[in-house]
Design an enzyme around this catalytic site. Sequence first.
Site, mmCIF file in Angstrom:
data_model
loop_
_atom_site.group_PDB
_atom_site.id
_atom_site.type_symbol
_atom_site.label_atom_id
_atom_site.label_comp_id
_atom_site.label_asym_id
_atom_site.label_seq_id
_atom_site.Cartn_x
_atom_site.Cartn_y
_atom_site.Cartn_z
ATOM 1 N N SER A 166 0.567 -0.560 -0.076
ATOM 2 C CA SER A 166 0.215 -0.400 0.506
ATOM 3 C C SER A 166 0.897 1.343 0.239
ATOM 4 C CB SER A 166 -0.700 0.065 1.529
ATOM 5 O OG SER A 166 -2.126 1.027 0.961
ATOM 6 N N LEU A 167 0.365 2.250 0.718
ATOM 7 C CA LEU A 167 1.762 3.139 1.323
ATOM 8 C C LEU A 167 3.261 2.775 1.045
ATOM 9 C CD1 LEU A 167 2.645 6.286 1.665
ATOM 10 C CD2 LEU A 167 2.369 5.782 4.553
#
Length: 388
Positions: A166-167
Amino acid sequence: MEEVRSTAVIATTVAVTVALTSLARFALWPEKKAIIPGPLSTGFHKLSKDELARVPYSPDTFPGARDVVTPYGNIRVYEFGPEDGRKVLFIHGISTSCMTLKDIAIPLAEKGCRVMLFDLFGRGFSDAPGDVPYDTRLFVTQILLVLASSSLSWTGDNGLHVVGYSLGGGIAANFAATFPNMVETLILLAPAGLIRPENFGGISRLIFTSGIVPERILSWITKYRLRQPIASSVSKKVRMSISDASTKAPLKSEHSEDYVDLAIQEAIDPVDEPPQTPFEIQVMDCVHWTLDAHKGFVQAFMSTIRYAPLMDQHDYWRQLAKRKPGTTAVLLGKNDNMIQRDDYTEDALPLLGGKENVYWRVVPGSHNFPFTHGSQALERIYEFWGME
């Protein structure tokens, strides 16, 4: 005399206006501290055994724990596995701790890898720098501080393998583009970096990134959204857009999400909601616990939304196309409504040099597939690395 009175009235009005403006600015845009301590420094040691047992994220979730002292605050790091094994660094997502990657990290250590995980600044048990933007520069610096804290060498040519979720995928991509010779292989799990801005919607971008909304009000909005019960956490439009997820048709949402949806979908799978797996509930409980236990979390989250590599990272991703073919892997969730596979196939794959240059796979699950379908993700990693 009348002139004197008028002058006095004007002076008083100016003084009151300045005072009220200063007071409002202090109230709505508070002064930022250099370092906001994490839970381990703010009373965690005072918890009873019963209270500790109820904490959803334990300090001994992984073996090999240490706290690295840095100018930006302490960083919680875990390092374990055979010292002579393949070195694998994990980078987690925007709203959770590194606990979300345990279903991949622990089996890899059991397979002979030396793994390292850490809590990003403002998450889990890491402190939160309060006066710097949470951008690529900060996160790349954090990675270097983490690597330097090991008694083993993790840098140099082909010094490590990086797995970002994700991030953390967006951060990992930018790190690998910055230090191409250091990263032997790069694995991106539902990576941020190229999320289309329109997928978040104009109102959400205005609220979270324009700077118009005062910090305290934005903080309250963020806390309110993240505190919603699991049953109502994911917006209805998200569930509507994936209600036909059981079909084999490519997923494409006609609805825009807000930034908090990204945080929530790291915790729970809207396709399977309800019910959730016990670990999904634990992860969401961890988000709720962090809101109370980590005084710097919300500020870190808001700064990450504004400055972190979530969108518009095309220049960094173009650099990844220069990597040796077969050393970059991208795994996308079949039903991921946030990192949409159609968008990334159209936007990211060409930047990376096409399928002849990158290992590109779609796996079961939604945005949180690394822990809802960890075994399937592991199978793809083993295949990518040529491990049995």
